[in-house]
Design an enzyme around this catalytic site. Structure first.
Site, PDB file in Angstrom:
ATOM      1  N   ASN A  77       4.281  -7.483   7.001  1.00 44.68           N
ATOM      2  CA  ASN A  77       5.079  -6.915   8.073  1.00 44.68           C
ATOM      3  C   ASN A  77       4.425  -5.620   8.595  1.00 44.68           C
ATOM      4  O   ASN A  77       5.083  -5.073   9.467  1.00 44.68           O
ATOM      5  CB  ASN A  77       6.475  -6.216   7.393  1.00 44.68           C
ATOM      6  N   GLU A  78       3.077  -5.673   8.662  1.00 38.27           N
ATOM      7  CA  GLU A  78       2.323  -4.482   9.103  1.00 38.27           C
ATOM      8  C   GLU A  78       2.746  -4.150  10.627  1.00 38.27           C
ATOM      9  O   GLU A  78       2.786  -3.248  10.717  1.00 38.27           O
ATOM     10  CB  GLU A  78       0.689  -4.824   8.809  1.00 38.27           C
ATOM     11  N   GLY A 112       1.371  -5.359   1.670  1.00 32.30           N
ATOM     12  CA  GLY A 112       0.341  -5.555   0.419  1.00 32.30           C
ATOM     13  C   GLY A 112       0.792  -6.188  -0.857  1.00 32.30           C
ATOM     14  O   GLY A 112       0.182  -6.744  -1.627  1.00 32.30           O
ATOM     15  N   LEU A 124       1.033  -1.248  -0.008  1.00 28.04           N
ATOM     16  CA  LEU A 124       0.067  -0.058  -0.008  1.00 28.04           C
ATOM     17  C   LEU A 124       0.942   0.987  -0.078  1.00 28.04           C
ATOM     18  O   LEU A 124       2.008   1.187   0.761  1.00 28.04           O
ATOM     19  CB  LEU A 124      -0.997   0.087   1.219  1.00 28.04           C
TER      20      LEU A 124
HETATM   21  C1  LIG Z   1      -7.482   4.153   4.024  1.00 33.35           C
HETATM   22  C2  LIG Z   1      -6.756   3.091   4.973  1.00 33.35           C
HETATM   23  C3  LIG Z   1      -6.411   4.166   6.048  1.00 33.35           C
HETATM   24  C4  LIG Z   1      -5.406   3.773   6.803  1.00 33.35           C
HETATM   25  C5  LIG Z   1      -4.990   2.262   6.659  1.00 33.35           C
HETATM   26  C6  LIG Z   1      -4.463   1.793   8.134  1.00 33.35           C
HETATM   27  C7  LIG Z   1      -4.231   0.635   8.130  1.00 33.35           C
HETATM   28  C8  LIG Z   1      -4.513  -0.673   7.150  1.00 33.35           C
HETATM   29  C9  LIG Z   1      -3.748  -1.880   7.635  1.00 33.35           C
HETATM   30  C10 LIG Z   1      -2.880  -2.417   7.029  1.00 33.35           C
HETATM   31  C11 LIG Z   1      -2.201  -2.608   5.747  1.00 33.35           C
HETATM   32  C12 LIG Z   1      -1.029  -2.659   5.357  1.00 33.35           C
HETATM   33  C13 LIG Z   1      -0.792  -2.812   3.938  1.00 33.35           C
HETATM   34  C14 LIG Z   1       0.586  -2.401   3.611  1.00 33.35           C
HETATM   35  O1  LIG Z   1       0.884  -2.516   2.177  1.00 33.35           O
HETATM   36  S1  LIG Z   1       1.456  -1.197   4.456  1.00 33.35           S
HETATM   37  C15 LIG Z   1       2.918  -0.681   3.452  1.00 33.35           C
HETATM   38  C16 LIG Z   1       4.072  -1.580   3.897  1.00 33.35           C
HETATM   39  N1  LIG Z   1       5.058  -1.291   3.001  1.00 33.35           N
HETATM   40  C17 LIG Z   1       6.185  -1.631   3.444  1.00 33.35           C
HETATM   41  O2  LIG Z   1       6.507  -1.681   4.708  1.00 33.35           O
HETATM   42  C18 LIG Z   1       7.610  -1.166   2.495  1.00 33.35           C
HETATM   43  C19 LIG Z   1       8.076   0.017   2.891  1.00 33.35           C
HETATM   44  N2  LIG Z   1       9.342   0.243   1.986  1.00 33.35           N
HETATM   45  C20 LIG Z   1      10.488  -0.608   1.910  1.00 33.35           C
HETATM   46  O3  LIG Z   1      10.766  -1.343   2.609  1.00 33.35           O
HETATM   47  C21 LIG Z   1      11.674   0.015   0.970  1.00 33.35           C
HETATM   48  O4  LIG Z   1      11.036   1.071   0.270  1.00 33.35           O
HETATM   49  C22 LIG Z   1      11.490  -1.230  -0.257  1.00 33.35           C
HETATM   50  C23 LIG Z   1      12.371  -2.763   0.258  1.00 33.35           C
HETATM   51  C24 LIG Z   1      10.397  -1.881  -0.791  1.00 33.35           C
HETATM   52  C25 LIG Z   1      12.530  -0.671  -1.396  1.00 33.35           C
HETATM   53  O5  LIG Z   1      13.788  -0.247  -0.823  1.00 33.35           O
HETATM   54  P1  LIG Z   1      14.617   1.013  -1.654  1.00 33.35           P
HETATM   55  O6  LIG Z   1      16.090   1.005  -0.856  1.00 33.35           O
HETATM   56  O7  LIG Z   1      15.069  -0.051  -3.070  1.00 33.35           O
HETATM   57  O8  LIG Z   1      14.097   1.926  -1.874  1.00 33.35           O
HETATM   58  P2  LIG Z   1      13.802   3.267  -0.844  1.00 33.35           P
HETATM   59  O9  LIG Z   1      14.827   4.338  -0.905  1.00 33.35           O
HETATM   60  O10 LIG Z   1      13.575   2.453   0.531  1.00 33.35           O
HETATM   61  O11 LIG Z   1      12.262   3.750  -1.250  1.00 33.35           O
HETATM   62  C26 LIG Z   1      12.376   4.643  -2.765  1.00 33.35           C
HETATM   63  C27 LIG Z   1      11.103   5.435  -2.508  1.00 33.35           C
HETATM   64  O12 LIG Z   1       9.986   4.812  -2.431  1.00 33.35           O
HETATM   65  C28 LIG Z   1       9.317   5.364  -1.276  1.00 33.35           C
HETATM   66  N3  LIG Z   1       8.558   4.214  -0.630  1.00 33.35           N
HETATM   67  C29 LIG Z   1       8.736   3.044  -0.253  1.00 33.35           C
HETATM   68  N4  LIG Z   1       7.881   2.378   0.078  1.00 33.35           N
HETATM   69  C30 LIG Z   1       6.893   3.063   0.010  1.00 33.35           C
HETATM   70  C31 LIG Z   1       5.386   2.977   0.184  1.00 33.35           C
HETATM   71  N5  LIG Z   1       4.917   1.851   0.628  1.00 33.35           N
HETATM   72  N6  LIG Z   1       4.346   3.731  -0.018  1.00 33.35           N
HETATM   73  C32 LIG Z   1       4.946   5.032  -0.312  1.00 33.35           C
HETATM   74  N7  LIG Z   1       6.094   5.313  -0.686  1.00 33.35           N
HETATM   75  C33 LIG Z   1       7.229   4.252  -0.608  1.00 33.35           C
HETATM   76  C34 LIG Z   1      10.407   5.783  -0.271  1.00 33.35           C
HETATM   77  O13 LIG Z   1      10.120   6.739   0.724  1.00 33.35           O
HETATM   78  C35 LIG Z   1      11.469   6.490  -1.115  1.00 33.35           C
HETATM   79  O14 LIG Z   1      11.033   7.585  -1.522  1.00 33.35           O
HETATM   80  P3  LIG Z   1      11.758   8.911  -1.927  1.00 33.35           P
HETATM   81  O15 LIG Z   1      12.703   8.376  -3.137  1.00 33.35           O
HETATM   82  O16 LIG Z   1      12.565   9.069  -0.848  1.00 33.35           O
HETATM   83  O17 LIG Z   1      10.912  10.133  -2.111  1.00 33.35           O
END
Ligand SMILES: CC/C=C\C/C=C\C/C=C\C=C\CC(=O)SCCNC(=O)CCNC(=O)[C@H](O)C(C)(C)COP(=O)(O)OP(=O)(O)OC[C@H]1O[C@@H](n2cnc3c(N)ncnc32)[C@H](O)[C@@H]1OP(=O)(O)O
Length: 333
Positions: free
Chosen positions: A177-178, A153, A108
């Site tokens: 990993n939420e 997600g 997400l």
């Molecule tokens: C309407 C609903 C309201 C509330 C809902 C509340 C609860 C719902 C319940 C749970 C639902 C959860 C489901 C989910 O999917 S939550 C998302 C979980 N995702 C993560 O934990 C992943 C986080 N990201 C990472 O670990 C890393 O970014 C990576 C391993 C995927 C990639 O690593 P890299 O080193 O290759 O790249 P980065 O430098 O870390 O990131 C690049 C760039 O991308 C941005 N970013 C990373 N992940 C996200 C994301 N999930 N959403 C938005 N943006 C993300 C990161 O900040 C970097 O941005 P910049 O380039 O610095 O601008």
């Protein structure tokens, strides 16, 4: 790392609301996935579709840089592509993969989940649910060719597929990993995991927010096969051929009742309205009990979600996962 990035994204989204604009990836054309002449790729800025009509298969590549997070725009485009393929009788199966090896999907889009209006949360959450339902109930065979890291997600999306092939790279972890972000996976995330790896493994994995590297992912069964990185796509195609050799593979499974294992009224559309119910409404059929109250705020809860405590708490009440009170008899779906 996911925790740190999650926190960073959430904090930044609050402070830089103007930075939430569309990230448009350039369009692209190319030969069909099967290499046939005259068949062109189609799709949208964020989703590339490489059709192989002769095989009845399309490769759907997610390309929402930098991390294929599920922005509203991306979800919309993904659903449109799926619908197009479902409505085209040429296709019986799709291979879902990333156009950006290294990252399957970061799940997400965290910037969609804070600092927005309630209507936006409803719209966004509905799109997330729809993505899940549409892939899970698709009449196409869906094979995930997981060519990158796949947390939260991203993992859920792969769990909707019939088969998961993961590239053997220790960086390519997968899991829900939420809890590490201080949020609770909705019950339907949890149920998908339970259906895939069994109760005890899912319980532990969700509570600890485990991200499994390939060997572990294969051992617990969250993926079906781990292959060298350069063989992910070809393996997915071989698996697809095996599936398509069965005349009624996906509809057949659903007819046996397996395909609807985790569906419930909430999953089918009630959740968005529940999201904005006031906390502890007088007619609350399920008031917070002491154990659940003590779970808040969870350690590490992002500040922006704390600011939205009422929304967040009602969300947690509605979208139950293991993280709140794993042994509670109330946790059911
Ligand atoms: C309407 C609903 C309201 C509330 C809902 C509340 C609860 C719902 C319940 C749970 C639902 C959860 C489901 C989910 O999917 S939550 C998302 C979980 N995702 C993560 O934990 C992943 C986080 N990201 C990472 O670990 C890393 O970014 C990576 C391993 C995927 C990639 O690593 P890299 O080193 O290759 O790249 P980065 O430098 O870390 O990131 C690049 C760039 O991308 C941005 N970013 C990373 N992940 C996200 C994301 N999930 N959403 C938005 N943006 C993300 C990161 O900040 C970097 O941005 P910049 O380039 O610095 O601008």
């Amino acid at each position: 790392m996911a925790l740190a990035v999650g926190m960073r994204v959430l904090t930044r989204a609050l402070h830089r609301p103007w930075a939430r604009g569309l990230r448009v990836a350039p369009g692209r054309t190319g030969p069909a996935a099967g290499g046939g002449d005259g068949v062109r790729c189609f799709g949208s800025p964020r989703v590339l579709v490489e059709p192989d009509p002769a095989a009845g298969v399309a490769v759907v590549k997610m390309r929402n840089p930098p991390v294929n997070s599920f922005s509203l725009e991306f979800l919309t485009e993904l659903l449109i592509s799926l619908e197009k393929l479902e409505n085209d009788k040429t296709f019986r199966g799709i291979i879902l993969t990333s156009d950006h090896p290294g990252i399957f999907s970061a799940g997400l889009d965290l910037t969609e989940m804070c600092g927005r209006k309630p209507e936006h949360y409803m719209e966004y959450w509905k799109a997330v649910q729809e993505m899940w339902l549409r892939f899970y109930l698709s009449n196409l065979v869906v094979i995930a060719a997981i060519n990158g890291v796949s947390p939260a997600g991203g993992c859920l999306l792969s769990l909707t597929c019939d088969y998961r092939v993961l590239a053997n790279n220790p960086k390519y972890t997968i899991g829900l990993n939420e809890t590490r972000l201080g949020i609770v996976a909705p019950f339907w995330f949890k149920d998908m995991m339970v259906n895939t790896v069994g109760y005890r493994t899912a319980e532990r994995a969700l509570q600890l927010g485990l991200l499994f590297p390939p060997a572990e992912a294969l051992r617990v069964g969250v993926v079906d096969q781990v292959v060298p990185e350069d063989q992910v796509q070809s393996t997915a195609r071989s698996v697809m051929a095996q599936w398509l050799a069965i005349p009624v593979c996906r509809p057949g499974v659903q007819n046996q009742g397996l395909g609807r294992a985790v569906l419930s009224p909430e999953a089918l559309g009630e959740a968005p309205s529940c999201l904005i119910q006031p906390l502890a409404a007088p007619d609350d059929p399920w008031p917070l009990d002491a154990s659940r109250q003590s779970a808040f705020p969870p350690r590490g809860l992002p500040a922006c979600l704390c600011l939205q405590a009422p929304l967040f708490l009602s969300l947690v009440r509605t979208l139950v996962g293991f993280g709140v009170h794993p042994k509670s008899k109330r946790i059911s779906s």
